[in-house]
Design an enzyme around this catalytic site. Structure first.
Site, PDB file in Angstrom:
ATOM      1  NE  ARG A 105       1.495   2.948  -0.640  1.00  0.00           N
ATOM      2  CZ  ARG A 105       0.291   3.034  -1.189  1.00  0.00           C
ATOM      3  NH1 ARG A 105       0.151   3.144  -2.504  1.00  0.00           N
ATOM      4  NH2 ARG A 105      -0.799   2.977  -0.452  1.00  0.00           N
ATOM      5  CB  THR A 462      -4.355   2.323  -9.395  1.00  0.00           C
ATOM      6  OG1 THR A 462      -4.569   3.092  -8.225  1.00  0.00           O
ATOM      7  CG2 THR A 462      -3.168   1.415  -9.180  1.00  0.00           C
ATOM      8  CB  THR A 480      -1.507   4.207  -7.514  1.00  0.00           C
ATOM      9  OG1 THR A 480      -2.787   4.803  -7.292  1.00  0.00           O
ATOM     10  CG2 THR A 480      -0.753   4.185  -6.193  1.00  0.00           C
ATOM     11  CG  ASP A 504      -4.141   4.028  -0.076  1.00  0.00           C
ATOM     12  OD1 ASP A 504      -5.377   3.982  -0.147  1.00  0.00           O
ATOM     13  OD2 ASP A 504      -3.399   3.808  -1.045  1.00  0.00           O
ATOM     14  CB  SER A 534      -4.889  -3.053  -2.393  1.00  0.00           C
ATOM     15  OG  SER A 534      -5.566  -2.784  -1.201  1.00  0.00           O
ATOM     16  N   GLY A 554      -7.504  -0.970  -9.041  1.00  0.00           N
ATOM     17  CA  GLY A 554      -8.866  -1.126  -8.518  1.00  0.00           C
ATOM     18  C   GLY A 554      -8.948  -1.180  -7.010  1.00  0.00           C
TER      19      GLY A 554
HETATM   20  O1  DON Z   1      -2.226   1.578  -3.122  1.00  0.00           O
HETATM   21  C1  DON Z   1      -3.419   1.323  -3.103  1.00  0.00           C
HETATM   22  O2  DON Z   1      -3.895   0.293  -2.717  1.00  0.00           O
HETATM   23  C2  DON Z   1      -4.385   2.351  -3.658  1.00  0.00           C
HETATM   24  N1  DON Z   1      -3.810   3.647  -3.584  1.00  0.00           N
HETATM   25  C3  DON Z   1      -4.724   1.945  -5.034  1.00  0.00           C
HETATM   26  C4  DON Z   1      -5.788   2.797  -5.598  1.00  0.00           C
HETATM   27  C5  DON Z   1      -6.515   2.172  -6.674  1.00  0.00           C
HETATM   28  O3  DON Z   1      -6.221   1.105  -7.132  1.00  0.00           O
HETATM   29  C6  DON Z   1      -7.669   2.927  -7.161  1.00  0.00           C
HETATM   30  N2  DON Z   1      -8.512   2.155  -8.052  1.00  0.00           N
HETATM   31  N3  DON Z   1      -9.687   2.117  -8.091  1.00  0.00           N
END
Ligand code: DON
Length: 651
Positions: A105, A462, A480, A504, A534, A554
């Site tokens: 991450r 993502t 992502t 985030d 997420s 998502g």
């Molecule tokens: O890490 C995460 O939860 C977000 N950055 C993920 C972003 C994502 O899935 C975008 N999709 N719609």
């Protein structure tokens, strides 16, 4: 169109080794491909990436190697969603039974501050989503490198060079990619290097145009030649610092040198006799997936009528997301209670669910021992490369905005030739890689145009891919750069699109991020901290053997999609192809609405409204990719989400 939609799942034999699962939604038919083979299986959002993974399996690589090849290829052909300018979580279940959770991450820079996105007392989401301040220090490449070194059979260079070829020779953009690009044009055109890659004559590239990324090819080849140190301790880090300094950013070369891959203790539970293994904080995914399954195990979902079943699932989602907003954050900085995943806590939450009526959830719950029993801090992964931790020893010849001069290692003749042939065939045929996929279709005869467009032009960011090999290694990876094309910044001369993962974080308490998620102190910005995610890469075991690897893209809908797919498979006995195509619901507590896919039959939506849910309809939500073991245990099956253009393939 009649109000009521009916669902029907049909297995249509195609060939000996594959079939098509058909979800009929009254006036439209959505097709999810599923493949079945014995020696290995890859499912991803892009056929070129799936093929890259499969090639690795066929040439002696294991599932870890293949997963890394998929990720590096997606970084070339699926730039809106992921790349080495972003981050990832890799969940690996090795053939020897060991489970490894690799956290790649992004990390906040050393100079990041709690209020860095607050201007005159107000959170400015433009700053957290676009431009120099929006990025965390990328971790995907470090995670890939670590995974291959520790658990792969191949070298990183072997996995990255084929992707460099694609970057150099280019590929034809399909409509979905071109639309995504067009939708971010205004933000992206501020950045010169981004314009150079994605614009032609002042406009974004169009469907049918060939996207060549020569700088990215050089970046990939430099990494092949000099290892990930080239990125983290060498020219890339310095080029980024230079650009950031000139553009109001905080990221320095030292931030790159200090980036750490972390090993996390996976989150696990049992669910109706299956073992669920998922990702720990800083992802909220595993915690809340497990929490919801623990709650739902208290209900006999299979025997409930469909409306009641969906109502109970929605209520579990609401309870879990109320907890997410309060408790979740990076466990290296915040106390995240382990009690969130305890069966006892779940039992207390399950009692709040009322079968005939939606319950108001005013606030988060409080698991017992919340102060003392918390998720452990991560363990720093061992050194990444011989140079790692030994200072800047990589020879530099960067930067200058005309490109990066680096020795370019070559591929062995055979894979190089094969890839070139593939790229050329694709170009000659005038098709983008996605058009080559047999994966997705809406039967033209039965679907109105508007419906087809909605399904083919959805915008998902993502990406998730799943891989399994014949030895018994299973890998689930979600990666992502956050929203489409991340921060919209390409670091000059590198072709690398930087993430906007700083969004985030909870940039101010109670201020929703791009996904409407709110957070508290636990997810406030701090130097070196990882923003809450997420992403939910998950592996399911039965009798000690892996049977499913899955995950999704998502935003917060990742968690609820993985939940729905597991219920469809584990409770209702659907195949992976059926489960992936079946309609989804999503409730994230705030805003207080239950989102349902349009494919959900009207009578069910009405029944949910009658129970007090405020129901809103979305065309589609999340994009998932599954690899599973066939019911007879003899082969591997793969399913690609019909909501996007990917495919599953095995050998
Ligand atoms: O890490 C995460 O939860 C977000 N950055 C993920 C972003 C994502 O899935 C975008 N999709 N719609």
């Amino acid at each position: 169109m009649s109000g009521e939609r009916s669902l029907a799942y049909v297995a249509v034999p195609r060939r000996f080794t594959s079939w098509v699962c058909v979800l009929a939604i009254s006036s439209a038919v959505v097709v999810a491909t599923a493949a079945e083979n014995r020696r290995g299986m890859v499912s991803s959002v892009h056929p070129t990436a799936t093929e890259a993974g499969l090639n690795v399996l066929k040439t002696g690589g294991n599932a870890v190697d293949a997963a890394v090849a998929v990720g590096l290829t997606l970084g070339v052909v699926d730039t809106p969603n992921s790349g080495i300018g972003g981050g990832c979580f890799m969940l690996i279940r090795l053939a020897n039974g060991k489970v490894v959770a690799i956290d790649g991450r992004e990390m906040a820079t050393a100079a990041a501050t709690r209020d860095m996105f607050v201007r005159e007392g107000k959170a400015d989401t433009d700053l957290s989503q676009t431009g120099a301040l929006a990025s965390g220090v990328p971790g995907a490449l470090a995670a890939f490198d670590y995974a291959v070194r520790q658990y792969g059979k191949k070298q990183l260079s072997e996995l990255i060079l084929p992707a460099a070829e694609i970057a150099e020779h280019g590929f034809v953009l399909n409509a979905s990619y071109a639309n995504r690009l067009n939708s971010v044009a205004d933000d992206m055109k501020q950045f010169e290097a981004s314009r150079a890659v994605f614009f032609r004559d002042g406009e974004t590239l169009k469907a049918g145009d060939v996207l060549k990324q020569p700088d990215l090819a050089v970046t990939y080849r430099s990494i092949a030649g000099q290892g990930s140190d080239w990125f983290y301790r060498g020219p890339f880090a310095r080029a980024t610092e230079q650009w950031m300094r000139a553009n109001g950013g905080l990221m320095t070369a030292a931030d790159f040198a200090n980036y750490q891959v972390m090993l996390r203790e996976p989150v696990t539970t049992t669910y109706r006799g299956y073992k669920i293994v998922s990702f720990a904080p800083p992802s909220s995914g595993g915690v809340h997936l497990v929490q919801m399954l623990n709650i739902l195990e208290k209900f006999d979902l299979k025997s409930l009528d469909e409306a009641t079943r969906l109502h109970v699932i929605a209520e579990a989602m609401k309870l879990a997301f109320a907890d997410r907003a309060h408790w979740l954050g990076d466990p290296d900085f915040a106390k995240v209670p382990r009690g969130l995943v305890s069966k006892k806590y779940a039992a207390s939450l399950a009692k709040k669910i009322n079968l005939p009526r939606a319950t108001e959830v005013p606030s988060h719950g409080t698991p017992s021992k919340w102060e003392r029993d918390v998720f452990r801090k991560g363990r720093i992964a061992a050194s990444l490369s011989p140079q790692w931790g030994e200072g800047l020893r990589v020879k530099d010849s960067l930067p200058d905005s005309t490109g990066i001069a680096m020795p370019i290692p070559s591929l062995n003749p055979s894979p190089r030739a094969a890839l070139k042939t593939h790229a050329l065939q694709t170009l000659r045929a005038g098709r983008g890689p996605q058009e080559l996929a047999p994966a997705f279709g809406v039967r033209a005869s039965s679907a109105p145009l508007s419906f087809r467009q909605e399904f083919t032009q959805i915008e998902k960011h993502t990406t998730h891919w799943s891989v399994a090999d014949a030895e018994g290694n299973w890998v689930a990876v979600t990666a992502t750069i956050n929203t489409s094309f991340g921060s919209k910044v390409v670091i000059p001369g590198t072709g690398v699109v930087m993430n906007n993962e700083m969004d985030d974080f909870s940039i101010q308490p109670g201020v929703p991020n791009a996904f409407g998620l709110i957070g508290a102190d636990a997810n406030a910005v701090e130097p070196g901290k990882r923003p809450l995610s997420s992403m939910t890469p998950t592996i399911v075991l039965k009798n000690g053997k892996p049977i499913i690897a899955l995950g999704a893209a998502g935003g917060p809908k990742i968690i609820t999609s993985v939940l729905m797919e597991l219920i469809y498979m584990l409770d209702l006995g659907m195949s992976a192809g059926e489960a992936i195509a079946a309609p989804r619901l999503h409730h994230q507590w705030s805003p207080g609405e239950l989102q349902v896919e349009r494919a959900l039959p009207l009578h069910l939506r009405t029944a949910l409204q009658q129970r007090g849910h405020e129901v809103t309809e979305l065309n589609s939500m999340a994009v998932s990719h599954i690899v599973a073991r066939s019911p007879d245990g003899r082969s591997l099956v793969g399913a690609a989400d019909p909501r996007a253009g990917g495919n599953a393939a095995g050998w």
